[in-house]
Scaffold this motif. Structure first.
Motif, PDB file in Angstrom:
ATOM      1  N   ARG A 214       0.818  -1.217   0.000  1.00 57.34           N
ATOM      2  CA  ARG A 214       0.000   0.000   0.000  1.00 57.34           C
ATOM      3  C   ARG A 214       0.855   1.272   0.000  1.00 57.34           C
ATOM      4  O   ARG A 214       0.312   2.375   0.003  1.00 57.34           O
ATOM      5  CB  ARG A 214      -0.983  -0.027   1.177  1.00 57.34           C
ATOM      6  CG  ARG A 214      -2.093  -1.051   0.938  1.00 57.34           C
ATOM      7  CD  ARG A 214      -3.170  -1.007   1.984  1.00 57.34           C
ATOM      8  NE  ARG A 214      -3.784   0.315   2.085  1.00 57.34           N
ATOM      9  CZ  ARG A 214      -4.684   0.644   3.003  1.00 57.34           C
ATOM     10  NH1 ARG A 214      -5.074  -0.271   3.893  1.00 57.34           N
ATOM     11  NH2 ARG A 214      -5.195   1.862   3.047  1.00 57.34           N
ATOM     12  N   ALA A 215       2.151   1.098  -0.074  1.00 53.40           N
ATOM     13  CA  ALA A 215       3.024   2.248  -0.314  1.00 53.40           C
ATOM     14  C   ALA A 215       2.661   2.942  -1.622  1.00 53.40           C
ATOM     15  O   ALA A 215       2.946   4.140  -1.794  1.00 53.40           O
ATOM     16  CB  ALA A 215       4.484   1.802  -0.356  1.00 53.40           C
ATOM     17  N   VAL A 216       2.035   2.209  -2.547  1.00 52.81           N
ATOM     18  CA  VAL A 216       1.683   2.806  -3.845  1.00 52.81           C
ATOM     19  C   VAL A 216       0.722   3.978  -3.688  1.00 52.81           C
ATOM     20  O   VAL A 216       0.568   4.777  -4.618  1.00 52.81           O
ATOM     21  CB  VAL A 216       1.080   1.757  -4.802  1.00 52.81           C
ATOM     22  CG1 VAL A 216       2.094   0.671  -5.132  1.00 52.81           C
ATOM     23  CG2 VAL A 216      -0.206   1.156  -4.241  1.00 52.81           C
ATOM     24  N   GLU A 217       0.090   4.096  -2.526  1.00 53.28           N
ATOM     25  CA  GLU A 217      -0.831   5.208  -2.292  1.00 53.28           C
ATOM     26  C   GLU A 217      -0.087   6.526  -2.068  1.00 53.28           C
ATOM     27  O   GLU A 217      -0.703   7.585  -2.012  1.00 53.28           O
ATOM     28  CB  GLU A 217      -1.729   4.886  -1.091  1.00 53.28           C
ATOM     29  CG  GLU A 217      -2.617   3.671  -1.319  1.00 53.28           C
ATOM     30  CD  GLU A 217      -3.282   3.179  -0.041  1.00 53.28           C
ATOM     31  OE1 GLU A 217      -3.357   3.950   0.947  1.00 53.28           O
ATOM     32  OE2 GLU A 217      -3.731   2.018  -0.017  1.00 53.28           O
ATOM     33  N   ASP A 218       1.240   6.452  -1.921  1.00 57.93           N
ATOM     34  CA  ASP A 218       2.054   7.649  -1.699  1.00 57.93           C
ATOM     35  C   ASP A 218       3.261   7.594  -2.643  1.00 57.93           C
ATOM     36  O   ASP A 218       4.269   6.959  -2.339  1.00 57.93           O
ATOM     37  CB  ASP A 218       2.528   7.686  -0.241  1.00 57.93           C
ATOM     38  CG  ASP A 218       3.363   8.922   0.089  1.00 57.93           C
ATOM     39  OD1 ASP A 218       3.792   9.632  -0.843  1.00 57.93           O
ATOM     40  OD2 ASP A 218       3.620   9.153   1.289  1.00 57.93           O
ATOM     41  N   PRO A 219       3.173   8.223  -3.811  1.00 55.86           N
ATOM     42  CA  PRO A 219       4.271   8.159  -4.788  1.00 55.86           C
ATOM     43  C   PRO A 219       5.618   8.590  -4.217  1.00 55.86           C
ATOM     44  O   PRO A 219       6.657   8.054  -4.610  1.00 55.86           O
ATOM     45  CB  PRO A 219       3.805   9.098  -5.905  1.00 55.86           C
ATOM     46  CG  PRO A 219       2.306   9.071  -5.795  1.00 55.86           C
ATOM     47  CD  PRO A 219       2.011   8.975  -4.334  1.00 55.86           C
ATOM     48  N   ARG A 220       5.619   9.545  -3.298  1.00 55.20           N
ATOM     49  CA  ARG A 220       6.889   9.982  -2.707  1.00 55.20           C
ATOM     50  C   ARG A 220       7.516   8.840  -1.899  1.00 55.20           C
ATOM     51  O   ARG A 220       8.730   8.631  -1.965  1.00 55.20           O
ATOM     52  CB  ARG A 220       6.670  11.201  -1.812  1.00 55.20           C
ATOM     53  CG  ARG A 220       7.965  11.710  -1.166  1.00 55.20           C
ATOM     54  CD  ARG A 220       7.733  12.961  -0.356  1.00 55.20           C
ATOM     55  NE  ARG A 220       7.304  14.065  -1.206  1.00 55.20           N
ATOM     56  CZ  ARG A 220       6.995  15.279  -0.751  1.00 55.20           C
ATOM     57  NH1 ARG A 220       7.070  15.530   0.553  1.00 55.20           N
ATOM     58  NH2 ARG A 220       6.615  16.222  -1.586  1.00 55.20           N
ATOM     59  N   LEU A 221       6.698   8.095  -1.164  1.00 56.95           N
ATOM     60  CA  LEU A 221       7.209   6.952  -0.407  1.00 56.95           C
ATOM     61  C   LEU A 221       7.751   5.891  -1.351  1.00 56.95           C
ATOM     62  O   LEU A 221       8.806   5.294  -1.085  1.00 56.95           O
ATOM     63  CB  LEU A 221       6.100   6.362   0.467  1.00 56.95           C
ATOM     64  CG  LEU A 221       6.447   5.083   1.230  1.00 56.95           C
ATOM     65  CD1 LEU A 221       7.643   5.289   2.156  1.00 56.95           C
ATOM     66  CD2 LEU A 221       5.226   4.593   2.024  1.00 56.95           C
ATOM     67  N   VAL A 222       7.068   5.642  -2.453  1.00 57.15           N
ATOM     68  CA  VAL A 222       7.557   4.674  -3.437  1.00 57.15           C
ATOM     69  C   VAL A 222       8.942   5.078  -3.927  1.00 57.15           C
ATOM     70  O   VAL A 222       9.854   4.238  -4.011  1.00 57.15           O
ATOM     71  CB  VAL A 222       6.569   4.550  -4.611  1.00 57.15           C
ATOM     72  CG1 VAL A 222       7.168   3.710  -5.730  1.00 57.15           C
ATOM     73  CG2 VAL A 222       5.251   3.940  -4.137  1.00 57.15           C
ATOM     74  N   ASP A 223       9.119   6.352  -4.224  1.00 57.52           N
ATOM     75  CA  ASP A 223      10.432   6.831  -4.681  1.00 57.52           C
ATOM     76  C   ASP A 223      11.486   6.633  -3.592  1.00 57.52           C
ATOM     77  O   ASP A 223      12.635   6.271  -3.883  1.00 57.52           O
ATOM     78  CB  ASP A 223      10.354   8.303  -5.069  1.00 57.52           C
ATOM     79  CG  ASP A 223       9.563   8.532  -6.348  1.00 57.52           C
ATOM     80  OD1 ASP A 223       9.351   7.564  -7.105  1.00 57.52           O
ATOM     81  OD2 ASP A 223       9.137   9.692  -6.583  1.00 57.52           O
ATOM     82  N   GLU A 224      11.116   6.859  -2.341  1.00 51.48           N
ATOM     83  CA  GLU A 224      12.058   6.705  -1.240  1.00 51.48           C
ATOM     84  C   GLU A 224      12.462   5.241  -1.074  1.00 51.48           C
ATOM     85  O   GLU A 224      13.646   4.937  -0.836  1.00 51.48           O
ATOM     86  CB  GLU A 224      11.440   7.235   0.057  1.00 51.48           C
ATOM     87  CG  GLU A 224      11.257   8.748   0.076  1.00 51.48           C
ATOM     88  CD  GLU A 224      10.439   9.220   1.263  1.00 51.48           C
ATOM     89  OE1 GLU A 224      10.120   8.387   2.150  1.00 51.48           O
ATOM     90  OE2 GLU A 224      10.104  10.422   1.311  1.00 51.48           O
ATOM     91  N   LEU A 225      11.504   4.335  -1.203  1.00 53.89           N
ATOM     92  CA  LEU A 225      11.802   2.902  -1.096  1.00 53.89           C
ATOM     93  C   LEU A 225      12.741   2.467  -2.213  1.00 53.89           C
ATOM     94  O   LEU A 225      13.677   1.693  -1.988  1.00 53.89           O
ATOM     95  CB  LEU A 225      10.504   2.092  -1.144  1.00 53.89           C
ATOM     96  CG  LEU A 225       9.566   2.250   0.048  1.00 53.89           C
ATOM     97  CD1 LEU A 225       8.210   1.589  -0.255  1.00 53.89           C
ATOM     98  CD2 LEU A 225      10.166   1.654   1.319  1.00 53.89           C
ATOM     99  N   ALA A 226      12.481   2.965  -3.411  1.00 54.09           N
ATOM    100  CA  ALA A 226      13.345   2.618  -4.547  1.00 54.09           C
ATOM    101  C   ALA A 226      14.755   3.147  -4.330  1.00 54.09           C
ATOM    102  O   ALA A 226      15.741   2.430  -4.554  1.00 54.09           O
ATOM    103  CB  ALA A 226      12.752   3.166  -5.837  1.00 54.09           C
TER     104      ALA A 226
END
Length: 342
Positions: A214-226
């Motif tokens: 559900r990180a996909v609900e926050d694009p900024r978090l997705v970028d941080e994980l990547a």
């Protein structure tokens, strides 16, 4: 139907609940009267209904010998689907009689892991956990018990349970005890709750996240994980059946990997979801994550010793061709992972 090559190609599985691997025949032996109602295929509509089924199915596991047999049975099954490395989850359940009895279960699982390596060629690192909602003091004692097995077969410690019903922060001490004892923290998050839950466990020192979709609900978090190279353990079928993947949107696995997030592929509870490891790798391939990529992500997230990591990397190169070295993103253990590092 899976092609034989799909079934036997080497695979890494980092998210499988040992209690959820009990196929009907073994379950019938443990219960003495066959699978409890409703029986496979199990019927549930959300995570909380699933947890009720999970508790009924797994209540038959009450002693070290049954856990030993369960682990050996799943090692054999997974090996038949190409597994070369597993990180089974073992819950510190109250039905086992407290931390002392749970230590006996972990000892039996460590022995079974060594036996599985010899019999089936599968390397196993155990990742016990406590559940959100458990008494915090008991959970902390369970973490202390687990650290006694660091370097003896236990490689990490986790936290499961429904983030939407029980808070995570009270278990910060549990994570600290595990880390101080040489066990990296690998919690569930981002399944029953959204991006805030993922950020919460990252702040508690999580080295890898079980689910996290559900990180996909926050694009900024997705970028941080990547950018951080954080590995998410994705369980494609489970995510759909438990509602973490919305049916009217692309599966989170597709979105995450397109953004550069490393995603390992696992079954979660294969007997309850009626799936197999090879089958989930095939589902992932249909969602855009081929076996080589899934294997590389699994290797990046594995909490294994350097010697094991090197062997797994060599297996991957032979099966999938030469690739860039896989960074050790999960534990940075140096020697034995887990030993500094539901």
């Amino acid at each position: 139907m899976l092609h034989p090559a799909q079934r036997t190609a080497p695979k890494i599985e980092l998210h499988v609940h040992l209690e959820g691997t009990l196929r009907p025949a073994l379950l019938a032996e443990f219960t003495g009267d066959g699978p409890p109602a409703p029986g496979p295929p199990y019927a549930f509509t959300d995570l909380y209904g699933f947890i009720e089924i999970w508790n009924r199915v797994t209540a038959c596991l009450r002693g070290p010998e049954q856990y030993r047999r369960a682990l050996l049975a799943y090692a054999a099954e997974a090996a038949g689907h190409g597994a070369v490395y597993l990180e089974p989850i073992v819950d510190a359940e109250e039905r086992l009689g407290g931390p002392a009895a749970w230590a006996d279960v972990l000892a039996a699982c460590c022995d079974a892991a060594a036996e599985a390596r010899e019999r089936h060629g599968v390397e196993i690192g155990l990742t016990p956990q406590v559940c959100r909602g458990h008494d915090v003091e008991v959970a902390e004692e369970a973490a202390r018990v687990a650290t006694r097995f660091a370097g003896r077969g236990v490689v990490g410690f986790g936290l499961s349970g429904a983030e939407g019903r029980f808070p995570t922060l009270p278990y910060a001490g549990v994570a600290r005890i595990a880390r101080d004892g040489g066990l990296p923290f690998v919690p569930h998050a981002g399944e029953a709750a959204g991006p805030a839950a993922v950020r919460e466990v990252l702040a508690m020192g999580a080295v890898r996240i079980r689910h996290g979709v559900r990180a996909v609900e926050d694009p900024r978090l997705v970028d941080e994980l990547a950018a951080a190279g954080t590995v998410l353990d994705v369980t494609p079928t489970s995510n759909v059946r438990l509602g973490a993947a919305a049916p009217d949107r692309p599966h989170p696995l597709t979105v995450l990997t397109a953004a550069g997030v490393r995603c390992s592929i696992s079954t979660d509870d294969p007997a309850i979801f009626d799936v197999t490891l090879a089958g989930e790798y095939a589902v992932a391939a249909r969602l855009g994550v081929d076996a080589a990529t899934a294997y590389a992500s699994g290797l990046a997230g594995a909490l294994c010793a350097d010697v094991t990591r090197d062997r797994l990397a060599a297996l991957g190169r032979r099966a999938y061709g030469p690739a860039a070295p896989v960074p050790r993103t999960a534990a940075e253990p140096g020697d034995q992972a887990g030993v500094p590092g539901r």
